[in-house]
Scaffold this motif. Structure first.
Motif, PDB file in Angstrom:
ATOM      1  N   SER A 221       0.809  -1.222   0.000  1.00 24.16           N
ATOM      2  CA  SER A 221       0.000   0.000   0.000  1.00 24.16           C
ATOM      3  C   SER A 221       0.842   1.272   0.000  1.00 24.16           C
ATOM      4  CB  SER A 221      -0.937   0.015   1.211  1.00 24.16           C
ATOM      5  OG  SER A 221      -1.888  -1.001   1.113  1.00 24.16           O
ATOM      6  N   HIS A 222       1.918   1.279   0.754  1.00 29.36           N
ATOM      7  CA  HIS A 222       2.744   2.486   0.881  1.00 29.36           C
ATOM      8  C   HIS A 222       3.496   2.834  -0.406  1.00 29.36           C
ATOM      9  CE1 HIS A 222       6.649   0.412   1.065  1.00 29.36           C
ATOM     10  NE2 HIS A 222       5.981  -0.542   1.713  1.00 29.36           N
ATOM     11  N   GLU A 223       3.490   1.948  -1.391  1.00 28.13           N
ATOM     12  CA  GLU A 223       4.234   2.179  -2.629  1.00 28.13           C
ATOM     13  C   GLU A 223       3.493   3.068  -3.631  1.00 28.13           C
ATOM     14  OE1 GLU A 223       6.238  -1.288  -4.359  1.00 28.13           O
ATOM     15  OE2 GLU A 223       5.680  -2.365  -2.526  1.00 28.13           O
ATOM     16  N   VAL A 224       2.234   3.406  -3.347  1.00 23.29           N
ATOM     17  CA  VAL A 224       1.474   4.238  -4.285  1.00 23.29           C
ATOM     18  C   VAL A 224       1.006   5.511  -3.605  1.00 23.29           C
ATOM     19  CG1 VAL A 224      -0.560   4.405  -5.762  1.00 23.29           C
ATOM     20  CG2 VAL A 224       0.675   2.240  -5.609  1.00 23.29           C
ATOM     21  N   GLU A 225       1.473   6.611  -4.104  1.00 22.70           N
ATOM     22  CA  GLU A 225       1.007   7.947  -3.733  1.00 22.70           C
ATOM     23  C   GLU A 225       1.021   8.743  -5.031  1.00 22.70           C
ATOM     24  OE1 GLU A 225      -0.921  10.407  -1.585  1.00 22.70           O
ATOM     25  OE2 GLU A 225      -0.130   8.628  -0.600  1.00 22.70           O
ATOM     26  N   GLY A 226      -0.111   9.292  -5.421  1.00 17.72           N
ATOM     27  CA  GLY A 226      -0.210   9.921  -6.734  1.00 17.72           C
ATOM     28  C   GLY A 226      -0.525   8.842  -7.767  1.00 17.72           C
ATOM     29  N   VAL A 227       0.200   8.851  -8.879  1.00 19.49           N
ATOM     30  CA  VAL A 227      -0.038   7.895  -9.964  1.00 19.49           C
ATOM     31  C   VAL A 227       1.170   6.981 -10.117  1.00 19.49           C
ATOM     32  CG1 VAL A 227      -0.403   7.652 -12.452  1.00 19.49           C
ATOM     33  CG2 VAL A 227      -1.495   9.511 -11.226  1.00 19.49           C
ATOM     34  N   ARG A 228       0.884   5.707 -10.303  1.00 27.90           N
ATOM     35  CA  ARG A 228       1.948   4.740 -10.568  1.00 27.90           C
ATOM     36  C   ARG A 228       1.435   3.718 -11.579  1.00 27.90           C
ATOM     37  NH1 ARG A 228       5.422   0.917  -6.565  1.00 27.90           N
ATOM     38  NH2 ARG A 228       6.626  -0.012  -8.239  1.00 27.90           N
ATOM     39  N   THR A 229       2.298   3.329 -12.506  1.00 29.62           N
ATOM     40  CA  THR A 229       1.929   2.318 -13.485  1.00 29.62           C
ATOM     41  C   THR A 229       2.651   1.011 -13.189  1.00 29.62           C
ATOM     42  OG1 THR A 229       3.622   3.039 -15.045  1.00 29.62           O
ATOM     43  CG2 THR A 229       1.440   4.028 -15.283  1.00 29.62           C
ATOM     44  N   PHE A 230       2.014  -0.085 -13.577  1.00 28.29           N
ATOM     45  CA  PHE A 230       2.554  -1.417 -13.362  1.00 28.29           C
ATOM     46  C   PHE A 230       2.379  -2.248 -14.622  1.00 28.29           C
ATOM     47  CE2 PHE A 230       1.167   0.126  -9.271  1.00 28.29           C
ATOM     48  CZ  PHE A 230       2.182  -0.257  -8.407  1.00 28.29           C
TER      49      PHE A 230
ATOM     50  N   SER B 222      -9.154  11.599  -3.252  1.00 33.78           N
ATOM     51  CA  SER B 222     -10.396  10.899  -3.620  1.00 33.78           C
ATOM     52  C   SER B 222     -10.344   9.410  -3.315  1.00 33.78           C
ATOM     53  CB  SER B 222     -10.698  11.099  -5.106  1.00 33.78           C
ATOM     54  OG  SER B 222     -10.936  12.455  -5.380  1.00 33.78           O
ATOM     55  N   GLY B 223      -9.178   8.906  -2.941  1.00 35.80           N
ATOM     56  CA  GLY B 223      -9.051   7.504  -2.593  1.00 35.80           C
ATOM     57  C   GLY B 223      -8.170   6.730  -3.549  1.00 35.80           C
ATOM     58  N   LEU B 224      -8.365   5.426  -3.567  1.00 38.44           N
ATOM     59  CA  LEU B 224      -7.583   4.504  -4.381  1.00 38.44           C
ATOM     60  C   LEU B 224      -8.439   4.017  -5.545  1.00 38.44           C
ATOM     61  CD1 LEU B 224      -4.965   2.677  -4.547  1.00 38.44           C
ATOM     62  CD2 LEU B 224      -6.343   0.956  -3.354  1.00 38.44           C
ATOM     63  N   ARG B 225      -7.855   4.014  -6.743  1.00 37.34           N
ATOM     64  CA  ARG B 225      -8.557   3.481  -7.899  1.00 37.34           C
ATOM     65  C   ARG B 225      -7.562   3.015  -8.941  1.00 37.34           C
ATOM     66  NH1 ARG B 225      -8.594   8.388  -6.883  1.00 37.34           N
ATOM     67  NH2 ARG B 225      -8.186  10.041  -8.374  1.00 37.34           N
ATOM     68  N   GLY B 226      -8.047   2.146  -9.827  1.00 36.71           N
ATOM     69  CA  GLY B 226      -7.196   1.602 -10.875  1.00 36.71           C
ATOM     70  C   GLY B 226      -7.882   1.671 -12.226  1.00 36.71           C
ATOM     71  N   PHE B 227      -7.060   1.743 -13.260  1.00 38.15           N
ATOM     72  CA  PHE B 227      -7.553   1.757 -14.632  1.00 38.15           C
ATOM     73  C   PHE B 227      -6.637   0.894 -15.485  1.00 38.15           C
ATOM     74  CE2 PHE B 227      -8.758   5.958 -12.972  1.00 38.15           C
ATOM     75  CZ  PHE B 227     -10.121   5.939 -13.209  1.00 38.15           C
ATOM     76  N   LEU B 228      -7.199   0.341 -16.543  1.00 38.44           N
ATOM     77  CA  LEU B 228      -6.386  -0.310 -17.555  1.00 38.44           C
ATOM     78  C   LEU B 228      -5.512   0.771 -18.168  1.00 38.44           C
ATOM     79  CD1 LEU B 228      -5.787  -2.854 -19.242  1.00 38.44           C
ATOM     80  CD2 LEU B 228      -7.634  -2.125 -20.777  1.00 38.44           C
TER      81      LEU B 228
ATOM     82  N   ASP C 148      -2.726  20.019 -11.982  1.00 39.22           N
ATOM     83  CA  ASP C 148      -3.777  20.170 -10.978  1.00 39.22           C
ATOM     84  C   ASP C 148      -4.270  18.827 -10.431  1.00 39.22           C
ATOM     85  OD1 ASP C 148      -5.377  19.121 -13.007  1.00 39.22           O
ATOM     86  OD2 ASP C 148      -6.616  20.926 -13.210  1.00 39.22           O
ATOM     87  N   GLY C 149      -3.748  17.721 -10.956  1.00 44.26           N
ATOM     88  CA  GLY C 149      -4.102  16.389 -10.486  1.00 44.26           C
ATOM     89  C   GLY C 149      -5.455  15.889 -10.945  1.00 44.26           C
ATOM     90  N   GLY C 150      -6.127  16.644 -11.798  1.00 44.54           N
ATOM     91  CA  GLY C 150      -7.472  16.279 -12.220  1.00 44.54           C
ATOM     92  C   GLY C 150      -7.577  15.484 -13.503  1.00 44.54           C
TER      93      GLY C 150
ATOM     94  N   PHE D  99      -8.175  12.373 -19.796  1.00 41.54           N
ATOM     95  CA  PHE D  99      -9.181  11.594 -19.086  1.00 41.54           C
ATOM     96  C   PHE D  99      -9.302  12.108 -17.663  1.00 41.54           C
ATOM     97  CE2 PHE D  99      -6.950   9.113 -22.220  1.00 41.54           C
ATOM     98  CZ  PHE D  99      -7.983   8.567 -22.973  1.00 41.54           C
ATOM     99  N   ASP D 100     -10.505  12.077 -17.129  1.00 41.60           N
ATOM    100  CA  ASP D 100     -10.735  12.480 -15.753  1.00 41.60           C
ATOM    101  C   ASP D 100      -9.998  11.513 -14.827  1.00 41.60           C
ATOM    102  OD1 ASP D 100     -12.568  14.152 -13.841  1.00 41.60           O
ATOM    103  OD2 ASP D 100     -12.719  12.062 -13.183  1.00 41.60           O
ATOM    104  N   ALA D 101      -9.176  12.035 -13.928  1.00 41.53           N
ATOM    105  CA  ALA D 101      -8.356  11.195 -13.053  1.00 41.53           C
ATOM    106  C   ALA D 101      -9.188  10.470 -12.000  1.00 41.53           C
ATOM    107  CB  ALA D 101      -7.275  12.028 -12.365  1.00 41.53           C
ATOM    108  N   GLU D 102     -10.400  10.921 -11.766  1.00 41.97           N
ATOM    109  CA  GLU D 102     -11.240  10.248 -10.778  1.00 41.97           C
ATOM    110  C   GLU D 102     -12.097   9.153 -11.412  1.00 41.97           C
ATOM    111  OE1 GLU D 102     -14.451  11.360  -7.326  1.00 41.97           O
ATOM    112  OE2 GLU D 102     -12.947  12.829  -7.900  1.00 41.97           O
ATOM    113  N   SER D 103     -12.689   9.434 -12.563  1.00 45.95           N
ATOM    114  CA  SER D 103     -13.623   8.482 -13.174  1.00 45.95           C
ATOM    115  C   SER D 103     -13.061   7.752 -14.390  1.00 45.95           C
ATOM    116  CB  SER D 103     -14.893   9.212 -13.598  1.00 45.95           C
ATOM    117  OG  SER D 103     -14.613  10.084 -14.693  1.00 45.95           O
ATOM    118  N   GLY D 104     -12.026   8.319 -15.018  1.00 43.22           N
ATOM    119  CA  GLY D 104     -11.495   7.751 -16.256  1.00 43.22           C
ATOM    120  C   GLY D 104     -12.237   8.212 -17.490  1.00 43.22           C
ATOM    121  N   ALA D 105     -13.282   9.030 -17.321  1.00 43.30           N
ATOM    122  CA  ALA D 105     -14.072   9.516 -18.458  1.00 43.30           C
ATOM    123  C   ALA D 105     -13.205  10.375 -19.374  1.00 43.30           C
ATOM    124  CB  ALA D 105     -15.264  10.328 -17.961  1.00 43.30           C
ATOM    125  N   VAL D 106     -13.462  10.279 -20.674  1.00 42.43           N
ATOM    126  CA  VAL D 106     -12.711  11.074 -21.636  1.00 42.43           C
ATOM    127  C   VAL D 106     -13.107  12.545 -21.490  1.00 42.43           C
ATOM    128  CG1 VAL D 106     -14.321  10.792 -23.578  1.00 42.43           C
ATOM    129  CG2 VAL D 106     -11.912  11.187 -24.031  1.00 42.43           C
TER     130      VAL D 106
END
Length: 115
Positions: A19-28, A42-48, A69-71, A82-89
């Motif tokens: 858990s401590h390895e992700v703050e902001g955005v990280r790709t795997f 806004s919490g934790l979320r993942g996207f393809l 702005d992180g959005g 894409f919206d960073a919270e929902s992934g919407a274009v």
């Protein structure tokens, strides 16, 4: 395309990282499965991590994919946004967004949750 359609899609319960390895955005890259994980206010979320317009990882041409702005998440190949919270274009050539991947935290680890 749904993330579950990929032949490399991880099973429910797959551990992503501590858990401590992700703050902001990280790709795997999970054995060929491109995952983008975000943790912010806004919490934790993942996207393809595949731009639906070019089928390349958002960070294909560079790791700076989060707007100042992180959005917004910005495709490094062609600048679709894409919206960073929902992934919407928000801006791009087609009306499709990022496919969400369900994540949860358990015992200090981020894992793929049941779908």
């Amino acid at each position: 395309m749904s993330w579950q359609d990929l032949s490399t899609a991880p099973a429910s319960g797959t551990v992503i990282c501590e858990s401590h390895e992700v703050e902001g955005v990280r790709t795997f890259d999970l054995d060929g499965f491109p995952l983008l994980v975000i943790r912010d206010a806004s919490g934790l979320r993942g996207f393809l991590n595949l731009c639906p317009h070019q089928f390349l990882p958002l960070d294909h041409r560079g790791g700076r994919i989060l707007s100042a702005d992180g959005g917004r998440l910005i495709c490094s190949s062609h600048q679709a946004q894409f919206d960073a919270e929902s992934g919407a274009v928000l801006a791009g050539p087609a009306p499709c967004g990022l496919d969400p991947v369900p994540l949860t935290e358990q015992k200090g680890k981020i894992i793929i949750s049941a779908f």
